[in-house]
Design a protein around this motif. Sequence first.
Motif, short mmCIF file in Angstrom:
data_model
loop_
_atom_site.label_atom_id
_atom_site.label_comp_id
_atom_site.label_asym_id
_atom_site.label_seq_id
_atom_site.Cartn_x
_atom_site.Cartn_y
_atom_site.Cartn_z
N LEU A 55 0.86 -1.18 0.00
CA LEU A 55 0.00 0.00 0.00
C LEU A 55 0.90 1.24 0.00
N THR A 56 0.67 2.13 -0.98
CA THR A 56 1.52 3.31 -1.07
C THR A 56 0.76 4.61 -0.80
N LEU A 57 -0.50 4.70 -1.27
CA LEU A 57 -1.26 5.94 -1.16
C LEU A 57 -2.68 5.68 -0.69
N ARG A 58 -3.27 6.71 -0.05
CA ARG A 58 -4.68 6.64 0.33
C ARG A 58 -5.39 7.87 -0.22
N HIS A 59 -6.66 7.71 -0.51
CA HIS A 59 -7.50 8.82 -0.96
C HIS A 59 -8.86 8.68 -0.28
N TRP A 60 -9.33 9.74 0.37
CA TRP A 60 -10.64 9.75 1.02
C TRP A 60 -11.47 10.91 0.50
N ASP A 73 -5.67 13.11 0.86
CA ASP A 73 -4.72 12.27 0.12
C ASP A 73 -3.43 12.19 0.92
N GLY A 74 -2.79 11.04 0.89
CA GLY A 74 -1.53 10.92 1.60
C GLY A 74 -0.87 9.58 1.36
N GLU A 75 0.32 9.46 1.92
CA GLU A 75 1.07 8.22 1.80
C GLU A 75 0.63 7.24 2.87
N GLY A 76 0.49 5.97 2.47
CA GLY A 76 0.19 4.90 3.41
C GLY A 76 -1.03 5.16 4.28
N VAL A 77 -1.09 4.45 5.38
CA VAL A 77 -2.16 4.60 6.36
C VAL A 77 -1.54 4.54 7.76
N VAL A 78 -1.99 5.39 8.65
CA VAL A 78 -1.50 5.50 10.02
C VAL A 78 0.04 5.37 10.10
N GLY A 79 0.72 6.06 9.18
CA GLY A 79 2.18 6.06 9.19
C GLY A 79 2.83 4.80 8.68
N GLN A 80 2.07 3.91 8.06
CA GLN A 80 2.60 2.64 7.58
C GLN A 80 2.30 2.44 6.10
N THR A 81 3.15 1.65 5.45
CA THR A 81 2.91 1.22 4.08
C THR A 81 2.97 -0.32 4.08
N PRO A 82 1.88 -0.94 4.53
CA PRO A 82 1.91 -2.40 4.71
C PRO A 82 2.11 -3.16 3.40
N ARG A 83 2.86 -4.25 3.49
CA ARG A 83 3.10 -5.17 2.37
C ARG A 83 2.27 -6.41 2.63
N LEU A 84 1.39 -6.73 1.68
CA LEU A 84 0.49 -7.86 1.85
C LEU A 84 0.81 -8.94 0.81
N GLU A 85 1.32 -10.05 1.30
CA GLU A 85 1.52 -11.21 0.43
C GLU A 85 0.17 -11.89 0.25
N PRO A 86 0.03 -12.76 -0.75
CA PRO A 86 -1.25 -13.45 -0.95
C PRO A 86 -1.72 -14.10 0.35
N GLY A 87 -2.98 -13.82 0.72
CA GLY A 87 -3.57 -14.37 1.93
C GLY A 87 -3.38 -13.50 3.17
N ASP A 88 -2.50 -12.50 3.11
CA ASP A 88 -2.25 -11.63 4.26
C ASP A 88 -3.41 -10.67 4.50
N THR A 89 -3.56 -10.27 5.76
CA THR A 89 -4.55 -9.29 6.18
C THR A 89 -3.85 -8.20 6.98
N PHE A 90 -4.29 -6.95 6.79
CA PHE A 90 -3.79 -5.83 7.57
C PHE A 90 -4.99 -5.06 8.08
N ARG A 91 -4.95 -4.69 9.35
CA ARG A 91 -6.06 -3.97 9.97
C ARG A 91 -5.53 -2.74 10.70
N TYR A 92 -6.27 -1.64 10.60
CA TYR A 92 -5.92 -0.44 11.35
C TYR A 92 -7.19 0.33 11.68
N SER A 93 -7.07 1.22 12.65
CA SER A 93 -8.18 2.08 13.04
C SER A 93 -7.74 3.53 12.95
#
Length: 138
Positions: A55-60, A73-93
């Motif tokens: 994940l590199t960018l977000r748009h709301w 608009d900004g980079e990543g989410v909550v200061g992170q740029t998560p890398r998701l391999e097949p089957g991976d999950t990432f959660r944030y609030s």
Amino acid sequence: MAESNKTGRYEANTDGMIIAVTPQFLEDESAPSRSRFVWAYTVEMENGSDTTWTLTLRHWDIIDSLGRRQTVDGEGVVGQTPRLEPGDTFRYSSGAPLSAPSGMMSGSYTFVSDAGEELSARVPAFSLDSPYDRVRPS
């Protein structure tokens, strides 16, 4: 197509990248007499594809019940740029304050593969409803 169920979870699938959002009105953080209404939302992204994505960018797009629009608009989410391999999950609030008692949010996340391909994953439109609004947005 976005779907919502009784728990208030909204979900969209873009080419195997599943984005689910669950919003919650924060009574304790809100001050209706000062036109301050605050929501938390939890986003869960699941990589159901065969590709590894970062994940590199977000748009709301945020629209309140009075028709006022905010774009974020900004980079990543909550200061992170998560890398998701097949089957991976990432959660944030995160959170969203409005000066009106209800609104809607939608958006997208831009992911980039190791090969440089881009994926624009849709974030489903979701309602920001508070008990202080007599008319809900459509």
